[in-house]
Write a protein that holds these residues in place. Sequence first.
Motif, PDB file in Angstrom:
ATOM      1  N   TYR A  32       0.893  -1.295   0.007  1.00 15.19           N
ATOM      2  CA  TYR A  32      -0.046  -0.201   0.138  1.00 15.19           C
ATOM      3  C   TYR A  32       0.865   1.404  -0.044  1.00 15.19           C
ATOM      4  CZ  TYR A  32      -3.488  -3.450   1.520  1.00 15.19           C
ATOM      5  OH  TYR A  32      -4.128  -4.607   1.367  1.00 15.19           O
ATOM      6  N   ASP A  99      -2.721   4.298   2.851  1.00 10.33           N
ATOM      7  CA  ASP A  99      -3.901   4.502   2.215  1.00 10.33           C
ATOM      8  C   ASP A  99      -3.855   2.935   1.836  1.00 10.33           C
ATOM      9  OD1 ASP A  99      -4.479   5.731  -1.314  1.00 10.33           O
ATOM     10  OD2 ASP A  99      -5.536   4.527  -0.035  1.00 10.33           O
ATOM     11  N   ILE A 100      -4.873   2.090   2.246  1.00 17.22           N
ATOM     12  CA  ILE A 100      -5.107   0.576   2.060  1.00 17.22           C
ATOM     13  C   ILE A 100      -6.132   0.356   1.220  1.00 17.22           C
ATOM     14  CG2 ILE A 100      -3.899   0.225   4.493  1.00 17.22           C
ATOM     15  CD1 ILE A 100      -6.711  -0.679   5.429  1.00 17.22           C
ATOM     16  N   ARG A 101      -6.842   1.149   0.539  1.00 15.70           N
ATOM     17  CA  ARG A 101      -8.025   0.919  -0.073  1.00 15.70           C
ATOM     18  C   ARG A 101      -7.696   0.038  -1.523  1.00 15.70           C
ATOM     19  NH1 ARG A 101     -11.007   6.742  -0.116  1.00 15.70           N
ATOM     20  NH2 ARG A 101     -10.643   7.118   2.108  1.00 15.70           N
ATOM     21  N   TYR A 102      -6.476   0.238  -2.285  1.00 16.64           N
ATOM     22  CA  TYR A 102      -6.268  -0.669  -3.192  1.00 16.64           C
ATOM     23  C   TYR A 102      -4.854  -1.095  -3.076  1.00 16.64           C
ATOM     24  CZ  TYR A 102     -10.240   2.027  -4.828  1.00 16.64           C
ATOM     25  OH  TYR A 102     -11.756   2.413  -4.845  1.00 16.64           O
ATOM     26  N   ASN A 105      -1.534  -0.332  -5.873  1.00 17.77           N
ATOM     27  CA  ASN A 105      -1.779   1.041  -6.745  1.00 17.77           C
ATOM     28  C   ASN A 105      -0.812   1.721  -7.039  1.00 17.77           C
ATOM     29  OD1 ASN A 105      -3.357   2.973  -7.745  1.00 17.77           O
ATOM     30  ND2 ASN A 105      -4.592   3.655  -5.596  1.00 17.77           N
ATOM     31  N   HIS A 109      -1.506   9.827  -3.399  1.00 15.66           N
ATOM     32  CA  HIS A 109      -2.316  10.955  -3.199  1.00 15.66           C
ATOM     33  C   HIS A 109      -1.947  12.007  -2.177  1.00 15.66           C
ATOM     34  CE1 HIS A 109      -5.840   9.005  -5.477  1.00 15.66           C
ATOM     35  NE2 HIS A 109      -5.510   7.985  -4.800  1.00 15.66           N
ATOM     36  N   HIS A 114      -7.910  10.342   1.398  1.00 12.61           N
ATOM     37  CA  HIS A 114      -7.521   8.940   0.786  1.00 12.61           C
ATOM     38  C   HIS A 114      -6.803   8.062   1.703  1.00 12.61           C
ATOM     39  CE1 HIS A 114      -8.632   9.647  -3.445  1.00 12.61           C
ATOM     40  NE2 HIS A 114      -8.312  10.740  -3.106  1.00 12.61           N
ATOM     41  N   TYR A 115      -6.568   8.340   3.097  1.00 15.76           N
ATOM     42  CA  TYR A 115      -5.687   7.804   4.021  1.00 15.76           C
ATOM     43  C   TYR A 115      -6.596   7.268   4.931  1.00 15.76           C
ATOM     44  CZ  TYR A 115      -1.654   9.333   1.324  1.00 15.76           C
ATOM     45  OH  TYR A 115      -0.788   9.443   0.298  1.00 15.76           O
ATOM     46  N   ASP A 116      -6.475   5.907   5.264  1.00 23.59           N
ATOM     47  CA  ASP A 116      -7.396   5.091   6.298  1.00 23.59           C
ATOM     48  C   ASP A 116      -6.828   5.247   7.583  1.00 23.59           C
ATOM     49  OD1 ASP A 116      -7.106   3.602   3.453  1.00 23.59           O
ATOM     50  OD2 ASP A 116      -9.143   4.141   4.065  1.00 23.59           O
ATOM     51  N   TYR A 117      -5.360   5.281   7.755  1.00 20.46           N
ATOM     52  CA  TYR A 117      -4.912   4.764   9.198  1.00 20.46           C
ATOM     53  C   TYR A 117      -3.762   5.869   9.231  1.00 20.46           C
ATOM     54  CZ  TYR A 117      -7.111   0.156   9.392  1.00 20.46           C
ATOM     55  OH  TYR A 117      -7.970  -0.648   9.595  1.00 20.46           O
TER      56      TYR A 117
END
Length: 128
Positions: A32, A99-102, A105, A109, A114-117
């Motif tokens: 990620y 950013d762990i969505r994809y 990737n 960003h 866009h960042y989760d943690y």
Amino acid sequence: QVQLVESGGGLVQAGGSLRLSCAASGRTLSSYAMGWFRQAPGKEREFVAAISWSGDITYYADSVKGRFTISRDNAKNTVSLQMNSLKSEDTAVYYCAADIRYPYNRVVHGNPAHYDYWGQGTQVTVSS
């Protein structure tokens, strides 16, 4: 649950250098993108730098381009920010983010949405 822990902050004179590190636990983040942000007193959190999962794509805010370098060590699950030629305006709390969505990737960003943690932050103070 992902935990991010920043270290390496401190007090430095203008023109000096610091190296920040971010250690991840709870999940491997080697697939990620990661980023660094900062927040000065009374200001909004702002983007500093980001790096792709493979480390070959980096992105910097104009204010730090040429002075800061982001890197990562996927074997150690860490991300670093080398900060050189520090200025008083670099004074802020610095945060590491994931950013762990994809996975895998190729896009990095600058938007914090866009960042989760996020880590808890480390204080950097640059004296003039």
